[in-house]
Enzyme design. Structure first.
Site, short mmCIF file in Angstrom:
data_model
loop_
_atom_site.label_atom_id
_atom_site.label_comp_id
_atom_site.label_asym_id
_atom_site.label_seq_id
_atom_site.Cartn_x
_atom_site.Cartn_y
_atom_site.Cartn_z
N ASN A 162 -62.66 67.76 -26.14
CA ASN A 162 -62.66 66.31 -26.22
C ASN A 162 -61.88 65.79 -25.02
O ASN A 162 -60.74 66.18 -24.80
CB ASN A 162 -61.99 65.84 -27.52
CG ASN A 162 -61.67 64.35 -27.52
OD1 ASN A 162 -60.65 63.94 -28.07
ND2 ASN A 162 -62.51 63.54 -26.92
N TYR A 184 -59.90 51.36 -31.26
CA TYR A 184 -61.30 51.49 -31.67
C TYR A 184 -61.69 52.88 -32.20
O TYR A 184 -62.32 52.99 -33.25
CB TYR A 184 -62.21 51.14 -30.49
CG TYR A 184 -63.66 51.51 -30.67
CD1 TYR A 184 -64.47 50.88 -31.61
CD2 TYR A 184 -64.24 52.53 -29.90
CE1 TYR A 184 -65.80 51.24 -31.79
CE2 TYR A 184 -65.57 52.88 -30.07
CZ TYR A 184 -66.35 52.24 -31.01
OH TYR A 184 -67.66 52.60 -31.17
O1 LIG Z 1 -68.15 44.68 -26.10
P1 LIG Z 1 -68.96 45.85 -26.52
O2 LIG Z 1 -69.45 46.62 -25.33
O3 LIG Z 1 -70.04 45.48 -27.47
O4 LIG Z 1 -68.00 46.89 -27.24
C1 LIG Z 1 -67.08 46.56 -28.23
C2 LIG Z 1 -67.68 46.64 -29.61
O5 LIG Z 1 -68.20 47.96 -29.87
C3 LIG Z 1 -67.50 48.55 -30.94
O6 LIG Z 1 -68.25 48.45 -32.15
P2 LIG Z 1 -69.22 49.59 -32.71
O7 LIG Z 1 -70.48 48.97 -33.14
O8 LIG Z 1 -69.34 50.69 -31.73
O9 LIG Z 1 -68.46 50.25 -33.94
P3 LIG Z 1 -67.73 49.70 -35.26
O10 LIG Z 1 -68.76 49.54 -36.34
O11 LIG Z 1 -66.75 50.80 -35.59
O12 LIG Z 1 -67.02 48.44 -34.98
C4 LIG Z 1 -66.23 47.76 -31.06
O13 LIG Z 1 -65.73 47.79 -32.39
C5 LIG Z 1 -66.66 46.38 -30.67
O14 LIG Z 1 -67.28 45.72 -31.77
N1 LIG Z 2 -66.08 62.16 -25.17
C1 LIG Z 2 -65.75 63.39 -24.90
O1 LIG Z 2 -64.75 63.90 -25.30
C2 LIG Z 2 -66.73 64.11 -23.97
C3 LIG Z 2 -66.47 65.56 -23.70
C4 LIG Z 2 -67.19 66.04 -22.44
N2 LIG Z 2 -66.62 65.39 -21.28
C5 LIG Z 2 -68.68 65.77 -22.54
O2 LIG Z 2 -69.18 64.88 -21.90
O3 LIG Z 2 -69.33 66.45 -23.30
MG LIG Z 3 -67.34 46.95 -33.55
#
Ligand SMILES: O=P(O)(O)OC[C@H]1O[C@H](OP(=O)(O)OP(=O)(O)O)[C@H](O)[C@@H]1O
Ligand SMILES: NC(=O)CC[C@H](N)C(=O)O
Ligand SMILES: [Mg+2]
Length: 488
Positions: free
Chosen positions: A101, A255
């Site tokens: 990771n 997040y």
């Molecule tokens: O500005 P953006 O590029 O849209 O990125 C930010 C958004 O993306 C993520 O949500 P996501 O839908 O990935 O997951 P969640 O359901 O855990 O909130 C995060 O929680 C924000 O809502």
């Molecule tokens: N988000 C990550 O941890 C990515 C692991 C690795 N760099 C890949 O791309 O598979």
């Molecule tokens: Mg979200």
């Protein structure tokens, strides 16, 4: 931000690795894999898709062994192809499978080094395969195969690899190996369980995986520390890098991580609640006589913060958007087209919570603005009188290079824009960002468990330093535009 897990048990561990992966799914939806070690055989099964898509009864039954590792992937390097799913495997020395990771920032130089000096082939564009080969080479240069040899190999990895990395590996004849980058940017936690009077160990990206499997959370793996657990359940640990400042990635708390995880001794749930309290106080400071009728979270991740904002500003909290539980996280989808389409498929408003109201929408972060642009429009279409938007994190203005796929500053809605310009672009009547000092205090908490963070996407400060030209290179390789061209 992939999820990793490693277990040494007294019985076959594949089923537990599978269960553990399912609670790490939010860290990577693109691919999943498990590797187990059984006597002189390493078994690997991996592929594209969710954990539940990748494994079936047949593949699970082949994954024999009491030592194993697992991975779910969110790509930050290379492609989304199944050949870059993890764990990766090399047959020499001994047979090693590894899952990573994070993201290395000196992959190109290492790739050449690995080929020219170490005479090893790296078959994909993945930084993780490079890391595996560095580890393999360093282990190959040791005289014996024992925990001490593994620690020296990890020292070699620390000398050569730069970036964010939390790693689990299984080495035939040795057991489970795990380590964390010297700044502890990526998380890794150690757990222990007693079964029939014997100790079993697990390491995982998040403590939620330990909870599920009945492991007690012992402690976080220390930055730069190496861990070896033999198949007999003996635990060895050693510091394998010069101590550096511990700077965990603050975006994990904003997040990535699940709220029910403890990370570096901080509850993610509590950290998010404190983010909400701080932001609520800021709102009251800026507009003591605000006209907000309702606080509405943008599900899922912002819920904890939104509830606390509502409490602090003395306004009702309402669930105004219903999330389709069958659509995954949009931010970690690989392409912008897919992300944009998924927001509408994922969230639908309940109009009566918006009609004629001044609503404060709350999100944990605004990155590309994909979510907020659409959500704000949905709120207006549903009849909101005014739409305000609060972000529990500050404006994301800089790329992330340690394991979050935000390679291109140009794609960030706040890059090169003032808050007022972003406000206008998102079409909101008021945009309020958290201050970085408040975010950092919120995560540190009253006990001040963590003093410094990798907050690079908010302040442009990179704890490992960045080589000149690096940003230009990753922009060329990994921007949405570049990915689109590659796929075509
Ligand atoms: O500005 P953006 O590029 O849209 O990125 C930010 C958004 O993306 C993520 O949500 P996501 O839908 O990935 O997951 P969640 O359901 O855990 O909130 C995060 O929680 C924000 O809502
Ligand atoms: N988000 C990550 O941890 C990515 C692991 C690795 N760099 C890949 O791309 O598979
Ligand atoms: Mg979200």
């Amino acid at each position: 931000m992939c999820g990793i897990l490693g277990i040494v048990g007294h019985n076959d561990v594949a089923a537990q690795l599978y269960d553990g992966l399912t609670v790490l799914q939010h860290r990577g939806q693109d691919a999943a894999g498990i590797a187990t070690a059984n006597g002189s055989k390493l078994r690997v099964h991996k592929g594209n898709g969710l954990v539940s898509d990748v494994f079936d009864e047949n593949s699970m039954s082949l994954l024999e062994g009491r030592v194993g590792i697992a991975h779910c992937r969110y790509p930050t390097a290379g492609s989304e192809g199944s050949d870059e799913a993890q764990p990766f495997y090399v047959n020499s020395p001994f047979g090693i499978a590894l899952a990573h990771n994070g993201n290395l920032i000196n992959t190109d130089a290492l790739r050449n080094e690995v080929f020219e000096q170490d005479r090893r082939n790296v078959n994909t564009e993945s930084d993780s395969e490079v890391l595996l080969n560095v580890f393999a080479h360093e282990l190959d240069t040791q005289k014996a195969l024992n925990p001490e040899a593994a620690f020296r190999a990890i020292e070699g990895v620390h000398r050569r690899c730069v970036g964010g990395f939390a790693v689990v590996a299984t080495v035939l004849g040795l057991g489970l190996v795990a380590f964390r980058d010297p700044n502890g940017i990526r998380p890794l936690v150690l757990g222990k369980r007693n079964s029939g009077g014997q100790d079993e160990y697990a390491v995982a990206s998040e403590s939620v995986a330990l909870d599920l499997l009945g492991f007690e959370r012992v402690r976080d793996v220390r930055p730069g520390e190496g861990i070896v657990v033999t198949p007999r359940g003996e635990l060895f640990t050693r510091q394998c890098a010069e101590p550096r400042e511990h700077t965990p990635c603050i975006f994990e708390y904003v997040y990535f991580a699940r709220p029910d995880s403890m990370m570096d001794e901080v509850s993610v749930h509590k950290a998010r609640m404190r983010m909400g309290q701080k932001l609520g106080e800021k709102i009251l400071r800026l507009r003591p006589d605000h006209d907000i009728d309702t606080v509405i979270p943008i599900p899922d991740t912002s819920r904890d913060a939104a509830l606390e904002i509502a409490n602090v500003i003395g306004v009702k909290y309402r669930e105004g958007f219903i999330k389709n539980r069958y659509v995954g996280r949009t931010f970690i989808m690989p392409g912008q087209g897919e992300r944009a389409k998924s927001v509408r498929r994922k969230l639908n408003p309940i109009p009566l919570e918006f009609r004629n109201r001044v609503v404060l929408l709350v999100d944990d972060s605004i990155v590309r603005g994909t979510t907020s642009k659409q959500i704000v429009q949905m709120a207006r279409d549903a009849g909101a009188r005014k739409v305000y938007l609060a972000s529990a994190a500050p404006a994301v203005r800089y790329p992330n290079v340690y394991g979050i796929d935000m390679p291109s500053a140009e794609e960030l809605v706040a890059h090169g824009r003032t808050d007022e310009e972003v406000e206008k672009l998102l079409g909101v009547d008021w945009l309020i960002y958290q201050d970085l000092s408040d975010l950092e205090e919120a995560v540190s908490g009253p006990k001040q468990r963590i003093n410094h963070f990798d907050s690079s996407c908010f302040n442009g400060e990179y704890v490992t330093g960045i080589e000149p030209g690096y940003f230009e290179r990753i922009q060329q390789l990994r921007s949405d535009e570049a990915k689109k061209t590659r796929r075509a």
